[in-house]
Design an enzyme around this catalytic site. Structure first.
Site, mmCIF file in Angstrom:
data_model
loop_
_atom_site.group_PDB
_atom_site.id
_atom_site.type_symbol
_atom_site.label_atom_id
_atom_site.label_comp_id
_atom_site.label_asym_id
_atom_site.label_seq_id
_atom_site.Cartn_x
_atom_site.Cartn_y
_atom_site.Cartn_z
ATOM 1 N N ASP A 144 74.858 9.914 27.692
ATOM 2 C CA ASP A 144 74.657 9.040 28.795
ATOM 3 C C ASP A 144 73.657 9.654 29.700
ATOM 4 O O ASP A 144 72.685 9.863 29.467
ATOM 5 C CB ASP A 144 76.000 8.763 29.597
ATOM 6 C CG ASP A 144 75.952 7.650 30.601
ATOM 7 O OD1 ASP A 144 74.835 6.985 30.483
ATOM 8 O OD2 ASP A 144 76.765 7.148 31.248
ATOM 9 N N ASP A 148 74.569 12.091 37.072
ATOM 10 C CA ASP A 148 74.816 10.705 37.600
ATOM 11 C C ASP A 148 75.482 10.978 38.934
ATOM 12 O O ASP A 148 76.402 11.559 39.163
ATOM 13 C CB ASP A 148 75.636 9.961 36.706
ATOM 14 C CG ASP A 148 74.958 9.044 35.653
ATOM 15 O OD1 ASP A 148 73.880 9.553 35.378
ATOM 16 O OD2 ASP A 148 75.288 8.019 35.253
ATOM 17 N N ARG A 199 64.313 7.458 34.783
ATOM 18 C CA ARG A 199 65.433 7.736 35.512
ATOM 19 C C ARG A 199 65.007 9.140 36.220
ATOM 20 O O ARG A 199 65.875 9.991 36.003
ATOM 21 C CB ARG A 199 66.594 7.541 35.274
ATOM 22 C CG ARG A 199 67.041 6.269 34.819
ATOM 23 C CD ARG A 199 68.787 6.013 34.461
ATOM 24 N NE ARG A 199 68.750 4.679 34.202
ATOM 25 C CZ ARG A 199 69.937 4.146 33.811
ATOM 26 N NH1 ARG A 199 71.058 4.983 33.860
ATOM 27 N NH2 ARG A 199 70.181 2.801 33.275
#
Length: 327
Positions: A144, A148, A199
């Site tokens: 992933d 985060d 990102r």
């Protein structure tokens, strides 16, 4: 402002406490706790990282061994912990670190590689995580994200980290339904985004200060401002590869608003190389960092900064300082 970040943090063991620049400036980690010595590379049990991280008392965690810790599940970190990898080379594989409903955590000089499974991030901060500093870590190849930051997690600094061999590198703000993420405040500086696809970061709702980072050869975009994001990009270097768009804007509708919106990016002193294109938008809407912290290390975005970042970003072969009083 000087041009050398964190020149004094290695003079003694606990000098990292409260030393972060930016929004994570108040993080003290395990400053007031005992030193815990990790003596085993096992996933769990006496002398392991997991055993230390779950203890309720403040701890300054150091390593007596180098090698790979194969995590079978997330290693959850409780409040008031410093995970200090200086003096050894420790790599976390399989899963990552999970910071959940905790505060005052410092993570320094570790490697993260090969995280597998649904929603497996290198470092996952959610929910309600605050006063966090991640410094000098190398992160790559997770299923992933690498880092985060979501669900009301705030007051966070990511510094001197090296990101590589990855797609969705750093997400800040979960999705348009989590309007409480308007509280998010993150600083990212002196990091090397090294050929990762996207990102760097992608931001929803929050305030993010990017300075003196080096982002090269992205696959989709470098930085993305989505719903209500405020991003200050200051003296960063964006070096294009096949894709030239450095700043991307995605339109989304916050759950408590009638109309969809993108985010805002203000660019100050950035350098765009090899055809990179960075188009700021709605610059007057972006916050001013001096309203939140008085100083930060900053230098012009040029060749000298590229060389510096490539030398200081990621895991470092440095000694573990002595545990003497912080001056």
């Amino acid at each position: 402002m000087g041009d050398e970040p964190y020149g004094n943090v290695d003079r003694c063991l606990r000098a990292l406490a409260g030393a972060a620049e930016g929004f994570g400036q108040k993080s003290v980690g395990g400053l007031n706790g005992e030193v815990y010595h990790v003596t085993s590379l096992a996933d769990q049990g006496p002398g392991t990282l997991r055993e230390a991280c779950k203890k309720k008392d403040p701890l300054w965690i150091v390593f007596e061994v180098s090698g790979v810790i194969q995590l079978e599940s997330y290693c959850r970190v409780s409040s008031y912990k410093t995970i200090d990898g200086r003096g050894q080379r420790v790599k976390l594989k399989g899963k990552g670190l999970q910071l959940k409903d905790c505060e005052h955590v410092i993570i320094c000089n570790l490697e993260f590689e090969g995280g597998r499974g649904h929603d497996v991030d290198g470092i996952q901060l959610k929910p309600n995580t605050r006063h966090i500093w991640v410094d000098r870590c190398t992160l790559q190849d997770f299923d992933d994200g690498l880092i985060d930051i979501t669900r009301r997690s705030t007051n966070i600094t990511i510094s001197r980290c090296h990101f590589l061999r990855h797609d969705k590198t750093m997400l800040i703000g979960a999705d348009p339904n989590h309007v409480e993420d308007r509280c998010i405040q993150v600083t990212v500086h002196h990091c090397w985004f090294d050929g990762t696809r996207q990102r760097h970061p992608r931001v929803r709702f929050g305030k993010v200060h990017l300075y003196n980072n080096y982002t090269r050869d992205w696959g989709i975009y470098a930085v993305c401002a989505s719903v209500e994001a405020q991003i200050l990009s200051q003296c960063n270097i964006y070096e294009a590869g096949a894709k030239r768009t450095a700043f991307e804007y995605y339109t989304e509708k916050a759950a408590d608003r009638h109309n969809p919106a993108t985010g805002s990016i203000r660019s100050e002193g950035d350098t765009f190389l090899k055809g990179a294109i960075g188009e700021p938008r709605n610059q007057q809407a972006v916050f001013k960092p001096e309203s939140f912290y008085p100083h930060w290390t900053l230098e012009p975005a040029g060749d000298a900064l590229i060389k510096k970042i490539c030398n200081i970003a990621g895991w470092q072969n440095c000694v573990l300082p002595p545990d003497t009083p912080v001056q």
